[in-house]
Design a protein around this motif. Structure first.
Motif, PDB file in Angstrom:
ATOM      1  N   GLU A   1       2.049  46.503  46.679  1.00 62.15           N
ATOM      2  CA  GLU A   1       3.195  45.797  46.118  1.00 62.15           C
ATOM      3  C   GLU A   1       3.946  46.739  45.196  1.00 62.15           C
ATOM      4  O   GLU A   1       3.353  47.603  44.541  1.00 62.15           O
ATOM      5  CB  GLU A   1       2.783  44.523  45.395  1.00 62.15           C
ATOM      6  CG  GLU A   1       1.836  44.719  44.225  1.00 62.15           C
ATOM      7  CD  GLU A   1       1.458  43.407  43.566  1.00 62.15           C
ATOM      8  OE1 GLU A   1       2.263  42.889  42.780  1.00 62.15           O
ATOM      9  OE2 GLU A   1       0.369  42.920  43.872  1.00 62.15           O
ATOM     10  N   ALA A   2       5.253  46.576  45.157  1.00 59.86           N
ATOM     11  CA  ALA A   2       6.095  47.440  44.342  1.00 59.86           C
ATOM     12  C   ALA A   2       7.353  46.687  43.939  1.00 59.86           C
ATOM     13  O   ALA A   2       7.775  45.754  44.613  1.00 59.86           O
ATOM     14  CB  ALA A   2       6.469  48.703  45.112  1.00 59.86           C
ATOM     15  N   LYS A   3       7.934  47.134  42.833  1.00 61.08           N
ATOM     16  CA  LYS A   3       9.212  46.598  42.388  1.00 61.08           C
ATOM     17  C   LYS A   3      10.110  47.790  42.103  1.00 61.08           C
ATOM     18  O   LYS A   3       9.785  48.633  41.258  1.00 61.08           O
ATOM     19  CB  LYS A   3       9.038  45.737  41.135  1.00 61.08           C
ATOM     20  CG  LYS A   3      10.334  45.117  40.669  1.00 61.08           C
ATOM     21  CD  LYS A   3      10.101  44.204  39.491  1.00 61.08           C
ATOM     22  CE  LYS A   3      11.426  43.589  39.064  1.00 61.08           C
ATOM     23  NZ  LYS A   3      11.237  42.758  37.874  1.00 61.08           N
ATOM     24  N   LYS A   4      11.209  47.862  42.836  1.00 59.26           N
ATOM     25  CA  LYS A   4      12.163  48.954  42.631  1.00 59.26           C
ATOM     26  C   LYS A   4      12.776  48.864  41.249  1.00 59.26           C
ATOM     27  O   LYS A   4      12.987  47.778  40.731  1.00 59.26           O
ATOM     28  CB  LYS A   4      13.268  48.898  43.692  1.00 59.26           C
ATOM     29  CG  LYS A   4      12.766  49.154  45.090  1.00 59.26           C
ATOM     30  CD  LYS A   4      13.211  50.481  45.547  1.00 59.26           C
ATOM     31  CE  LYS A   4      12.734  50.663  47.000  1.00 59.26           C
ATOM     32  NZ  LYS A   4      12.881  51.979  47.445  1.00 59.26           N
TER      33      LYS A   4
ATOM     34  N   PHE B   1      10.477  53.323  40.906  1.00 60.43           N
ATOM     35  CA  PHE B   1       9.806  52.024  40.871  1.00 60.43           C
ATOM     36  C   PHE B   1       9.538  51.596  39.434  1.00 60.43           C
ATOM     37  O   PHE B   1       9.138  52.405  38.602  1.00 60.43           O
ATOM     38  CB  PHE B   1       8.458  52.073  41.606  1.00 60.43           C
ATOM     39  CG  PHE B   1       8.591  52.302  43.078  1.00 60.43           C
ATOM     40  CD1 PHE B   1       8.805  51.232  43.933  1.00 60.43           C
ATOM     41  CD2 PHE B   1       8.493  53.577  43.606  1.00 60.43           C
ATOM     42  CE1 PHE B   1       8.923  51.440  45.298  1.00 60.43           C
ATOM     43  CE2 PHE B   1       8.616  53.792  44.969  1.00 60.43           C
ATOM     44  CZ  PHE B   1       8.829  52.720  45.816  1.00 60.43           C
ATOM     45  N   GLU B   2       9.754  50.302  39.184  1.00 61.56           N
ATOM     46  CA  GLU B   2       9.328  49.738  37.905  1.00 61.56           C
ATOM     47  C   GLU B   2       7.802  49.755  37.863  1.00 61.56           C
ATOM     48  O   GLU B   2       7.189  50.061  36.853  1.00 61.56           O
ATOM     49  CB  GLU B   2       9.865  48.320  37.765  1.00 61.56           C
ATOM     50  CG  GLU B   2       9.634  47.718  36.413  1.00 61.56           C
ATOM     51  CD  GLU B   2      10.301  46.367  36.271  1.00 61.56           C
ATOM     52  OE1 GLU B   2       9.621  45.443  35.783  1.00 61.56           O
ATOM     53  OE2 GLU B   2      11.478  46.239  36.645  1.00 61.56           O
ATOM     54  N   TYR B   3       7.210  49.401  39.004  1.00 61.23           N
ATOM     55  CA  TYR B   3       5.770  49.560  39.195  1.00 61.23           C
ATOM     56  C   TYR B   3       5.486  49.679  40.680  1.00 61.23           C
ATOM     57  O   TYR B   3       6.259  49.234  41.526  1.00 61.23           O
ATOM     58  CB  TYR B   3       4.959  48.398  38.589  1.00 61.23           C
ATOM     59  CG  TYR B   3       5.143  47.076  39.284  1.00 61.23           C
ATOM     60  CD1 TYR B   3       4.379  46.746  40.406  1.00 61.23           C
ATOM     61  CD2 TYR B   3       6.074  46.153  38.834  1.00 61.23           C
ATOM     62  CE1 TYR B   3       4.547  45.539  41.056  1.00 61.23           C
ATOM     63  CE2 TYR B   3       6.244  44.945  39.472  1.00 61.23           C
ATOM     64  CZ  TYR B   3       5.481  44.647  40.588  1.00 61.23           C
ATOM     65  OH  TYR B   3       5.647  43.449  41.221  1.00 61.23           O
ATOM     66  N   GLU B   4       4.379  50.293  40.982  1.00 60.71           N
ATOM     67  CA  GLU B   4       3.885  50.412  42.356  1.00 60.71           C
ATOM     68  C   GLU B   4       2.374  50.280  42.262  1.00 60.71           C
ATOM     69  O   GLU B   4       1.715  51.043  41.563  1.00 60.71           O
ATOM     70  CB  GLU B   4       4.296  51.765  42.939  1.00 60.71           C
ATOM     71  CG  GLU B   4       3.948  51.928  44.392  1.00 60.71           C
ATOM     72  CD  GLU B   4       4.446  53.249  44.970  1.00 60.71           C
ATOM     73  OE1 GLU B   4       4.605  53.300  46.194  1.00 60.71           O
ATOM     74  OE2 GLU B   4       4.646  54.205  44.204  1.00 60.71           O
TER      75      GLU B   4
ATOM     76  N   THR C   1       4.082  53.957  37.613  1.00 61.46           N
ATOM     77  CA  THR C   1       5.467  53.645  37.287  1.00 61.46           C
ATOM     78  C   THR C   1       6.274  54.907  37.554  1.00 61.46           C
ATOM     79  O   THR C   1       5.716  56.000  37.649  1.00 61.46           O
ATOM     80  CB  THR C   1       5.653  53.224  35.815  1.00 61.46           C
ATOM     81  OG1 THR C   1       5.234  54.288  34.967  1.00 61.46           O
ATOM     82  CG2 THR C   1       4.876  51.966  35.497  1.00 61.46           C
TER      83      THR C   1
ATOM     84  N   GLU D   1      -2.175  51.920  39.961  1.00 56.53           N
ATOM     85  CA  GLU D   1      -0.826  51.497  39.591  1.00 56.53           C
ATOM     86  C   GLU D   1      -0.078  52.668  38.978  1.00 56.53           C
ATOM     87  O   GLU D   1      -0.619  53.407  38.145  1.00 56.53           O
ATOM     88  CB  GLU D   1      -0.862  50.345  38.608  1.00 56.53           C
ATOM     89  CG  GLU D   1       0.527  49.808  38.289  1.00 56.53           C
ATOM     90  CD  GLU D   1       0.504  48.555  37.448  1.00 56.53           C
ATOM     91  OE1 GLU D   1       1.480  48.345  36.709  1.00 56.53           O
ATOM     92  OE2 GLU D   1      -0.475  47.784  37.536  1.00 56.53           O
TER      93      GLU D   1
END
Length: 110
Positions: free
Chosen positions: A106-109, A87-90, A83, A81
């Motif tokens: 999974e990722a959150k931009k 990305f907020e997280y990847e 950051t 994982e």
């Protein structure tokens, strides 16, 4: 003061000094990123995990623009994982051969 007859300490000092020489010329920011990586690697090894050269290469490539937040043993490889880098997280599974299955990404931009 260190007792000069403490052979194990002398050997440890020599080994660690030789390793530190490789970091001459590395920027303070890169040293901090590498320090975080080493902490996560130590945690991984405590849980009986290890990184293949291919996995290590993928992680190091990502460290250029991201911060490592987690390394964990997972079925089929290592769960990684990061950051940063937009990305907020990847989060992704990193197989021993260095590949990342799409189904385990999974990722959150940011």
């Amino acid at each position: 003061m260190l007792n000069p007859s403490d052979f194990a300490s002398v050997q440890y000092g020599r080994k660690m000094s030789a390793l530190v020489e490789y970091f001459n010329g590395v920027s303070p920011d890169d040293l901090r990123k590498f320090s975080t990586f080493l902490q996560k690697l130590a945690d991984l090894r405590e849980s009986e995990g290890a990184l293949s050269p291919q996995q290590l290469n993928v992680i190091m490539q990502n460290l250029r623009t991201k911060e490592l937040t987690s390394l964990a043993v997972h079925k089929g490889g290592i769960m990684v994982e990061f950051t940063g880098g937009g990305f907020e997280y990847e989060r992704f599974l990193l197989r021993e051969d260095g590949r990342m299955p799409n189904s385990r990404y999974e990722a959150k931009k940011a």
